[in-house]
Every structure is written in structure tokens, then in C-alpha cells.
Design a protein around this motif. Structure first.
Motif, PDB file in Angstrom:
ATOM      1  N   LYS A  86       1.040  -1.184   0.061  1.00  0.00           N
ATOM      2  CA  LYS A  86       0.329  -0.108   0.469  1.00  0.00           C
ATOM      3  C   LYS A  86       0.125   1.534  -0.019  1.00  0.00           C
ATOM      4  O   LYS A  86       0.192   1.847  -0.261  1.00  0.00           O
ATOM      5  CB  LYS A  86      -0.588  -0.353   1.497  1.00  0.00           C
ATOM      6  CG  LYS A  86      -1.931  -1.513   1.183  1.00  0.00           C
ATOM      7  CD  LYS A  86      -2.702  -0.999   3.026  1.00  0.00           C
ATOM      8  CE  LYS A  86      -3.353  -2.348   2.597  1.00  0.00           C
ATOM      9  NZ  LYS A  86      -3.618  -2.295   3.721  1.00  0.00           N
ATOM     10  N   LEU A  87       1.903   1.112   0.039  1.00  0.00           N
ATOM     11  CA  LEU A  87       2.798   2.207  -0.144  1.00  0.00           C
ATOM     12  C   LEU A  87       3.009   2.951  -1.286  1.00  0.00           C
ATOM     13  O   LEU A  87       3.609   2.298  -2.202  1.00  0.00           O
ATOM     14  CB  LEU A  87       4.057   1.295   0.426  1.00  0.00           C
ATOM     15  CG  LEU A  87       5.345   2.425   0.728  1.00  0.00           C
ATOM     16  CD1 LEU A  87       4.952   4.073   1.891  1.00  0.00           C
ATOM     17  CD2 LEU A  87       6.694   2.247   0.843  1.00  0.00           C
ATOM     18  N   SER A  88       2.841   3.936  -1.887  1.00  0.00           N
ATOM     19  CA  SER A  88       2.986   5.350  -2.315  1.00  0.00           C
ATOM     20  C   SER A  88       4.174   5.503  -2.715  1.00  0.00           C
ATOM     21  O   SER A  88       5.064   5.691  -1.375  1.00  0.00           O
ATOM     22  CB  SER A  88       1.874   6.190  -2.578  1.00  0.00           C
ATOM     23  OG  SER A  88       2.463   6.777  -4.307  1.00  0.00           O
ATOM     24  N   ASN A  89       4.728   5.710  -4.080  1.00  0.00           N
ATOM     25  CA  ASN A  89       6.313   6.545  -4.277  1.00  0.00           C
ATOM     26  C   ASN A  89       6.065   7.684  -3.517  1.00  0.00           C
ATOM     27  O   ASN A  89       6.838   8.324  -4.445  1.00  0.00           O
ATOM     28  CB  ASN A  89       7.082   5.779  -5.299  1.00  0.00           C
ATOM     29  CG  ASN A  89       5.692   6.560  -6.540  1.00  0.00           C
ATOM     30  OD1 ASN A  89       4.935   6.994  -6.488  1.00  0.00           O
ATOM     31  ND2 ASN A  89       6.510   6.424  -7.667  1.00  0.00           N
ATOM     32  N   ASP A  90       5.243   8.145  -3.920  1.00  0.00           N
ATOM     33  CA  ASP A  90       5.112   9.999  -3.939  1.00  0.00           C
ATOM     34  C   ASP A  90       4.216  10.221  -2.215  1.00  0.00           C
ATOM     35  O   ASP A  90       3.209  11.226  -2.421  1.00  0.00           O
ATOM     36  CB  ASP A  90       4.404  10.908  -4.312  1.00  0.00           C
ATOM     37  CG  ASP A  90       2.480  10.337  -4.668  1.00  0.00           C
ATOM     38  OD1 ASP A  90       2.224   9.611  -4.383  1.00  0.00           O
ATOM     39  OD2 ASP A  90       1.908  11.088  -5.163  1.00  0.00           O
ATOM     40  N   ALA A  91       4.685   8.994  -1.223  1.00  0.00           N
ATOM     41  CA  ALA A  91       3.702   9.284  -0.036  1.00  0.00           C
ATOM     42  C   ALA A  91       5.191  10.279   0.453  1.00  0.00           C
ATOM     43  O   ALA A  91       3.681  10.882   1.739  1.00  0.00           O
ATOM     44  CB  ALA A  91       3.728   8.208   0.874  1.00  0.00           C
ATOM     45  N   LEU A  92       6.216  10.543   0.169  1.00  0.00           N
ATOM     46  CA  LEU A  92       6.570  11.677   0.848  1.00  0.00           C
ATOM     47  C   LEU A  92       7.658  12.246  -0.201  1.00  0.00           C
ATOM     48  O   LEU A  92       6.779  12.304  -1.739  1.00  0.00           O
ATOM     49  CB  LEU A  92       8.151  10.944   1.526  1.00  0.00           C
ATOM     50  CG  LEU A  92       8.078  10.290   2.871  1.00  0.00           C
ATOM     51  CD1 LEU A  92       9.898   9.336   2.506  1.00  0.00           C
ATOM     52  CD2 LEU A  92       8.013  10.729   3.291  1.00  0.00           C
ATOM     53  N   THR A  93       7.741  13.847   0.244  1.00  0.00           N
ATOM     54  CA  THR A  93       7.974  15.615  -0.547  1.00  0.00           C
ATOM     55  C   THR A  93       9.388  14.589  -1.171  1.00  0.00           C
ATOM     56  O   THR A  93      10.166  13.809  -0.255  1.00  0.00           O
ATOM     57  CB  THR A  93       7.844  16.759   0.221  1.00  0.00           C
ATOM     58  OG1 THR A  93       8.376  16.233   1.393  1.00  0.00           O
ATOM     59  CG2 THR A  93       6.563  16.346   0.567  1.00  0.00           C
ATOM     60  N   ASP A  94       9.384  15.271  -1.913  1.00  0.00           N
ATOM     61  CA  ASP A  94      11.218  14.869  -2.243  1.00  0.00           C
ATOM     62  C   ASP A  94      12.045  15.148  -0.801  1.00  0.00           C
ATOM     63  O   ASP A  94      12.975  14.856  -0.468  1.00  0.00           O
ATOM     64  CB  ASP A  94      11.375  16.206  -3.134  1.00  0.00           C
ATOM     65  CG  ASP A  94      12.655  15.989  -4.166  1.00  0.00           C
ATOM     66  OD1 ASP A  94      12.682  14.785  -4.935  1.00  0.00           O
ATOM     67  OD2 ASP A  94      13.759  17.146  -3.414  1.00  0.00           O
TER      68      ASP A  94
ATOM     69  N   ASN B  12      -1.042  -1.066  -8.775  1.00  0.00           N
ATOM     70  CA  ASN B  12      -1.972  -2.028  -8.982  1.00  0.00           C
ATOM     71  C   ASN B  12      -2.392   0.225  -9.099  1.00  0.00           C
ATOM     72  O   ASN B  12      -3.013   0.626  -9.232  1.00  0.00           O
ATOM     73  CB  ASN B  12      -3.186  -1.914  -8.191  1.00  0.00           C
ATOM     74  CG  ASN B  12      -3.234  -3.125  -8.207  1.00  0.00           C
ATOM     75  OD1 ASN B  12      -3.108  -3.834  -9.213  1.00  0.00           O
ATOM     76  ND2 ASN B  12      -2.971  -3.334  -6.602  1.00  0.00           N
ATOM     77  N   ARG B  13      -1.319   1.022 -10.080  1.00  0.00           N
ATOM     78  CA  ARG B  13      -1.021   2.365 -10.594  1.00  0.00           C
ATOM     79  C   ARG B  13      -0.947   2.872  -8.810  1.00  0.00           C
ATOM     80  O   ARG B  13      -1.557   4.313  -9.557  1.00  0.00           O
ATOM     81  CB  ARG B  13      -2.375   2.487 -11.661  1.00  0.00           C
ATOM     82  CG  ARG B  13      -2.128   1.917 -13.294  1.00  0.00           C
ATOM     83  CD  ARG B  13      -2.709   2.080 -14.632  1.00  0.00           C
ATOM     84  NE  ARG B  13      -1.197   3.142 -14.506  1.00  0.00           N
ATOM     85  CZ  ARG B  13      -0.811   3.093 -15.047  1.00  0.00           C
ATOM     86  NH1 ARG B  13      -0.522   1.462 -15.348  1.00  0.00           N
ATOM     87  NH2 ARG B  13       0.660   3.442 -15.500  1.00  0.00           N
ATOM     88  N   LEU B  14      -0.976   2.064  -8.471  1.00  0.00           N
ATOM     89  CA  LEU B  14      -0.336   3.349  -7.093  1.00  0.00           C
ATOM     90  C   LEU B  14       0.586   3.916  -7.152  1.00  0.00           C
ATOM     91  O   LEU B  14       0.746   5.619  -6.386  1.00  0.00           O
ATOM     92  CB  LEU B  14      -0.544   2.474  -5.509  1.00  0.00           C
ATOM     93  CG  LEU B  14      -0.282   3.090  -4.215  1.00  0.00           C
ATOM     94  CD1 LEU B  14      -1.511   3.985  -3.761  1.00  0.00           C
ATOM     95  CD2 LEU B  14      -0.159   2.387  -3.457  1.00  0.00           C
ATOM     96  N   TYR B  15       1.537   3.872  -7.651  1.00  0.00           N
ATOM     97  CA  TYR B  15       3.118   4.803  -7.971  1.00  0.00           C
ATOM     98  C   TYR B  15       2.412   5.897  -9.124  1.00  0.00           C
ATOM     99  O   TYR B  15       1.897   5.788  -9.840  1.00  0.00           O
ATOM    100  CB  TYR B  15       3.632   3.531  -8.039  1.00  0.00           C
ATOM    101  CG  TYR B  15       4.882   2.836  -7.986  1.00  0.00           C
ATOM    102  CD1 TYR B  15       4.068   2.720  -5.651  1.00  0.00           C
ATOM    103  CD2 TYR B  15       5.327   1.792  -7.902  1.00  0.00           C
ATOM    104  CE1 TYR B  15       4.957   2.104  -5.139  1.00  0.00           C
ATOM    105  CE2 TYR B  15       5.987   0.856  -6.563  1.00  0.00           C
ATOM    106  CZ  TYR B  15       5.877   1.311  -5.715  1.00  0.00           C
ATOM    107  OH  TYR B  15       6.931   0.164  -5.058  1.00  0.00           O
ATOM    108  N   LYS B  16       2.952   7.409  -8.676  1.00  0.00           N
ATOM    109  CA  LYS B  16       3.331   8.294  -9.863  1.00  0.00           C
ATOM    110  C   LYS B  16       4.095   7.888 -10.280  1.00  0.00           C
ATOM    111  O   LYS B  16       5.286   8.048  -9.941  1.00  0.00           O
ATOM    112  CB  LYS B  16       2.586   8.824  -9.059  1.00  0.00           C
ATOM    113  CG  LYS B  16       1.545   9.824  -7.602  1.00  0.00           C
ATOM    114  CD  LYS B  16       0.153   8.685  -8.428  1.00  0.00           C
ATOM    115  CE  LYS B  16      -0.502   8.192  -7.940  1.00  0.00           C
ATOM    116  NZ  LYS B  16      -2.609   8.128  -7.993  1.00  0.00           N
TER     117      LYS B  16
END
Length: 577
Positions: free
Chosen positions: A177-185, A568-572
Motif C-alpha cells: 500500500k506504500l506509494s512512491n510519492d507518499a513523501l515529498t522530495d 495497481n497504479r498506486l505509484y506515480k
């Protein structure tokens, strides 16, 4: 391996360095079930497996040398090999315009590095379950694992920008469930820095085993992260500000490393690239390599195995070919300084050109050049016809830093392949890096006069590194003329000229070592630098005809489409792709 974050762990505990007389001298004994590793012995095995991932790359995922990503994309090297179709995806990286989001090489790189993260987290979980009284090295091992986790995430960050930061606290469901944009840069950089900071605070103060980081090493890597973090980027990859607090931390950390007295510059530049000087005074952190160690092919450097020339005794495959632009950048002025603005007007091609023009000695440590001795071997004279493939496409030159001498005991071939390789370590951080990081931070902080002696220290060593650059008759190979910066005499020293000098010094000092492109992105000048390179280099080599750099997109690789689909397209996706 296709399921990126599977936490069912089946692993072979791999040997890293049979010759190190250290913790790495552990022969692999097969496959262990995760349940069998929930003890101190298991924790040690899992830690060794995490270290093993440091060198588990390949010419398809070369993350110890980074040559396709940091050199080919920067204009310092052409892909090479047998034309554009030979590992064609590296050709796509070189010209940028045909790079796709679903390229296998990007997905393999992403996967290999996250396997390293996975192994680290598996070790941390077991370590956290142990009592300090039953495993006295618990805190040190945890710090080592946090150091490695930060290293893997750092490489992912400079390659892909938007990445998930995966820790041991996350369950398998959490990771899914972890997204690749859960954190800012900025937050992502801080997570990487936090792992290195933990390492600084908890690693032993003194070196123990060869290959393990210790406190001063962690300070050096933390300084590198803080330097990248200092250049604040927006979503379009533009540098919008420079964080002075981070610059001050870089200055403090690098000062501590330099003042520790634990490292120093070799007296000759060549020693950084010769196997016999592995783990010497200039090596701050290196991936340990070995051969004939009881494992099937040893811990040899597979990342550069395609980069050896075609000359007998090497044999294949002529990848990683220096550009004319890079060769020209080593030209010097009559006063011995770089030709910052007009270095590329005159091309060094014929043997006479290296005598008529004046040269920085580092050129003949870096590039194989027609009529010059190759890799300090006076009986091996470089000839384009016997050393290269496709010279009409990729020019006459060959890379040399990663190649070892024919007489080196380190030289070997990968089992089942005809490709040469060696057990030469891959140096991740050199002491000259630390010196120039401090100089860069000082300049950006407005303290450019303090940076001058640091840059001159690097130039002085380079100027004096001509002892091996001779023909058999004792004649020097090229017309070397190099000097240090002398404000008021050969340069006006201010922030602008100091910045130019620093950036030029990094190019020449670390040419073909894999990080040039990431410097350009950090400084916010990748688009203009690469576009300027294309404008001239297109007239020299035909394979760049369709090359173009798209600002705001090409600073980073695309997030692999395969990973976006698995999430499942969670990653941006990164900007512009």
C-alpha cells in the motif's frame, strides 16, 4: 524476484571477499529458511547477505559503476559495443529521445536495488528481536544495515526521484500500500539522511573488518546526501533554492572526515585505478571484490565486464567509449588552467595533437588513446583497429579506469561468458570526493576563498601524477602543462569563477567513474549541458542524429511501468513521462 517486496526470504549467503581476512570470509552453505535465521547466527548471515547485494549487479544493472546512467547520459561516454542495437536500451538512454517508461533495464535496476533494501530489512527485523546480552554486536550491525539501506535508497533516488522508502517496520501488506510519492522530495532525502545519521551515531569509531563502514565513513556518506539535499528541486526538476543549513552540515561533516587523518590522497592519481592499491588511503567506501574464493565465479566486477577492449588478452566488448567532448575537456591553457569556454573548439585526434596542445595528465589515466601506451603498459600500444568495435560510430577511444593490466592477478573471465572482468573493488567514495564536496559547499555558502586550497590540493596531485605516463624510452606520452589557481595571476577568484572551477574539477577528477550526470542534475544544469554537448557531438558521430534532451523530464529515469502496474497504479510517474 518478479514480486518486488516479497518478504518470504530464501537466500544463499554469499561470499563478498575471500581475500579480506574478515567477516566476509564465510563460504556459502546453500539456502536457509527464514525461520532458521531467528538467532544471532542467523542475524549475521542475513547481514552478510545484505552486504552481498552491494556487488550483485551485472552489466544489465551496473549500479556499482553506473556508467550507462552517469557517464553515457552526461556526454562523457558513448554506449559503445557493436552498434546501436547492442544492448539497445543503453543507446536509448544515450540519445534520450526514444527512452520509454517500460524499458527492461530500468525495471531491472529498480528491482535489484530493492532486493538490497529487502535483504537489509530482513536482517534488521531479526536483529531487533535479539537481546544485546546474547549478541553484543547488535547495535553495530543495526547501524551497518541502516547504512546499507540508505545507500540503496540513495542510488534509487538519484536515478528515479520518486521512490517508496521501505523500512523494516512495514508489513508485507503495508509495503503493497506504500506509494512512491507518499513523501515529498525533501522528506525522502531526510529519510535517507536519517539512516546515515543513525549509522554515524551508532557505528564504531574505528575500522574493524575490511568492507564494513565505520563512523567516519558514515559521516562522509551523510555529507554526500546533505549536499544533494541542499539543492532544492521543484516538481519540474528545477533547482529553486539552496539550503544553507545543509551546506553548513556538509562543511562540518567533511571537515571532520578530513581532520580525522584516517584518509588521504594517493601520491599518484593512478593508484585509485589499480587493483594492488585496493582499500588504500584514498578509498573511503568500496564494494569489495574477489576471485577464486570458492563461489562459482567469485565476487568479480560484472558491472564493467563489457567495457574491456578487443585487444588479445582482454577480448571483449568495447562498451563505454569516451566522447570527443570529454577528451577535449582535458586541454589546458598556456597558464596550465582548463579552457572553460573554448575547450571544444579544437579536437585532440591525431597523435601530434597531444604534443601540439597542452594537456591535463588525468587524460592519460582515463582514456585509451591511439598511439599511447594503454593502462600504464609500455608494451601495449593502443591501436583503434585492435582495441575498438565500430570506431566509425563511437570514435577511436576506450575507457580505461575500470580496466586492469593484462598481468594483474585480479583479471579473469566470467564463467560461461567470454567477457573479461576483475576482482578490483568498486570505490563508492574517494577521499578526493570529500575534499571537493567541502569545496563545493564552501563556494555555495559564499566562502569561496576557503575552497581555493582544497581545489588546488586536487590539482597539485594531478599535476604530479605523470610517473607512469611514459613510453618505453622514457618520453612522456603527452605535453602536460597544468597549474593550480593563483588569484590575481592566472585567474580572478570570485564566486562565479570558483563555481566554474569546482564543477570543472569534478568532471576531470571523476571522469568515467559514473556520477557526472547526477552532478549536473544536482546543480540544475543538466539540460543546457547535455543540449550543448549534442549540438557539437552530432557533427562528429552519426548515432546521435536524433538525440535531444527534454528539460523537466530527462533529469530522471521514468518510474518503470512494470512497477506502476504491480502497484495497481498506486505509484506515480515522474514529471514529463
Amino acid at each position: 524476484m518478479n514480486k518486488l517486496f516479497s518478504y518470504k526470504l530464501l537466500l544463499a549467503v554469499a561470499l563478498l571477499c575471500a581475500s579480506c581476512n574478515s567477516f566476509l570470509d564465510v563460504l556459502p552453505r546453500g539456502v536457509a529458511n527464514e525461520d532458521d535465521l531467528q538467532n544471532a547466527i542467523g542475524a549475521e548471515k542475513l547481514a552478510v547477505a545484505a552486504y552481498a547485494s552491494l556487488g550483485n549487479d551485472h552489466w544489465f544493472e551496473p549500479y556499482t559503476s553506473m556508467w550507462p546512467y552517469g557517464n553515457v547520459r552526461a556526454g562523457d561516454a558513448h554506449k559503445g559495443g557493436l552498434g546501436a542495437a547492442d544492448i539497445g536500451e543503453y543507446h536509448q538512454y544515450e540519445i534520450f529521445s526514444t527512452t520509454r517508461t517500460d524499458m527492461d533495464s530500468g525495471n531491472r535496476m529498480w528491482t535489484r536495488l530493492y532486493i538490497g533494501v529487502q535483504r537489509v530489512n530482513a536482517a534488521i527485523k531479526v536483529l531487533n528481536s535479539l537481546d544485546e546480552s546474547s549478541f553484543k554486536e547488535k547495535t553495530h550491525r543495526l547501524a551497518e544495515m541502516r547504512f546499507l539501506r540508505a545507500h540503496y535508497h540513495f542510488l534509487l533516488k538519484i536515478l528515479f526521484k520518486k521512490i517508496p522508502f521501505v523500512t523494516d517496520e512495514l508489513s508485507a501488506d503495508d509495503v503493497e500500500k506504500l506509494s512512491n510519492d507518499a513523501l515529498t522530495d525533501a522528506e525522502l532525502w531526510q529519510k535517507i539522511a536519517d539512516d546515515f545519521k543513525f549509522a554515524v551515531d551508532n557505528l564504531p569509531a574505528q575500522k574493524s573488518d575490511v568492507g564494513r563502514p565505520y563512523r567516519t565513513v558514515a559521516k562522509a556518506y551523510l555529507a554526500k546526501v546533505r549536499l544533494f539535499q541542499a539543492y532544492v528541486q521543484n516538481e519540474q526538476n528545477q533547482v529553486v533554492s539552496i539550503n544553507q543549513e545543509h551546506l553548513n552540515e556538509v562543511i562540518a561533516l567533511t571537515t571532520e572526515v578530513i581532520d580525522s587523518g584516517e584518509f588521504g590522497l594517493f601520491d599518484d592519481f593512478s593508484k585509485n585505478f589499480l587493483w594492488s592499491f585496493d582499500n588504500g588511503q584514498e578509498s573511503v567506501f568500496a564494494v569489495q571484490r574477489s576471485k577464486d574464493d570458492g563461489s562459482p565465479i567469485g565476487r568479480i566486477d560484472m558491472s564493467t565486464a563489457l567495457n574491456y577492449p578487443m585487444y588479445p588478452g582482454y577480448g571483449c566488448c568495447s562498451f563505454h567509449r569516451p566522447t570527443q567532448n570529454l577528451v577535449n575537456s582535458f586541454r589546458t591553457s598556456p597558464t596550465g588552467l582548463p579552457l572553460f569556454s573554448d575547450y571544444n573548439i579544437v579536437s585532440l585526434k591525431d597523435s601530434a595533437d597531444f604534443v601540439k596542445n597542452t594537456i591535463d595528465p588525468r587524460l592519460d589515466h582515463t582514456v585509451g588513446i591511439p598511439s599511447h601506451p594503454y593502462k600504464y603498459q609500455q608494451n601495449v600500444i593502443y591501436r583503434t583497429a585492435t582495441f575498438t568495435r565500430e570506431p566509425g560510430t563511437y570514435g577511436p577511444y576506450s575507457a580505461m579506469k575500470e580496466v586492469q593490466q593484462l598481468s594483474c592477478p585480479c583479471l579473469t573471465t566470467a564463467q560461461t561468458y567470454a567477457y573479461p572482468s576483475s576482482s578490483k573493488n568498486n570505490t563508492v567514495i574517494r577521499f578526493s570526493d570529500v575534499i571537493l564536496w567541502k569545496a563545493e559547499a564552501l563556494i555555495e555558502a559564499g566562502r569561496f576563498n576557503e575552497a581555493l586550497p582544497l581545489i588546488n590540493q586536487i590539482r597539485t596531485r594531478a599535476r604530479n601524477s605523470t610517473g607512469l605516463l611514459k613510453y618505453a624510452n622514457g618520453k612522456v606520452i603527452s605535453n602536460y602543462n597544468m597549474d593550480v589557481y593563483k588569484p590575481g595571476e592566472n585567474i580572478t577568484w570570485n564566486k562565479a569563477t570558483a563555481t566554474t572551477a569546482l564543477r570543472w574539477e569534478r568532471r576531470l577528477e571523476f571522469a568515467l567513474e559514473g556520477y557526472r550526470f547526477f552532478d549536473l542534475v544536482r546543480w540544475g544544469i543538466a539540460a543546457e549541458t547535455v543540449s550543448e554537448y549534442f549540438a557539437t557531438e552530432k557533427t562528429r558521430v552519426p548515432h546521435l542524429a536524433s538525440a535531444s534532451f527534454t528539460k523537466g523530464r530527462d533529469e530522471y529515469l521514468p518510474v518503470p511501468e512494470q512497477q506502476i502496474q504491480r502497484s495497481n497504479r498506486l505509484y506515480k510517474q515522474n514529471n514529463g513521462w
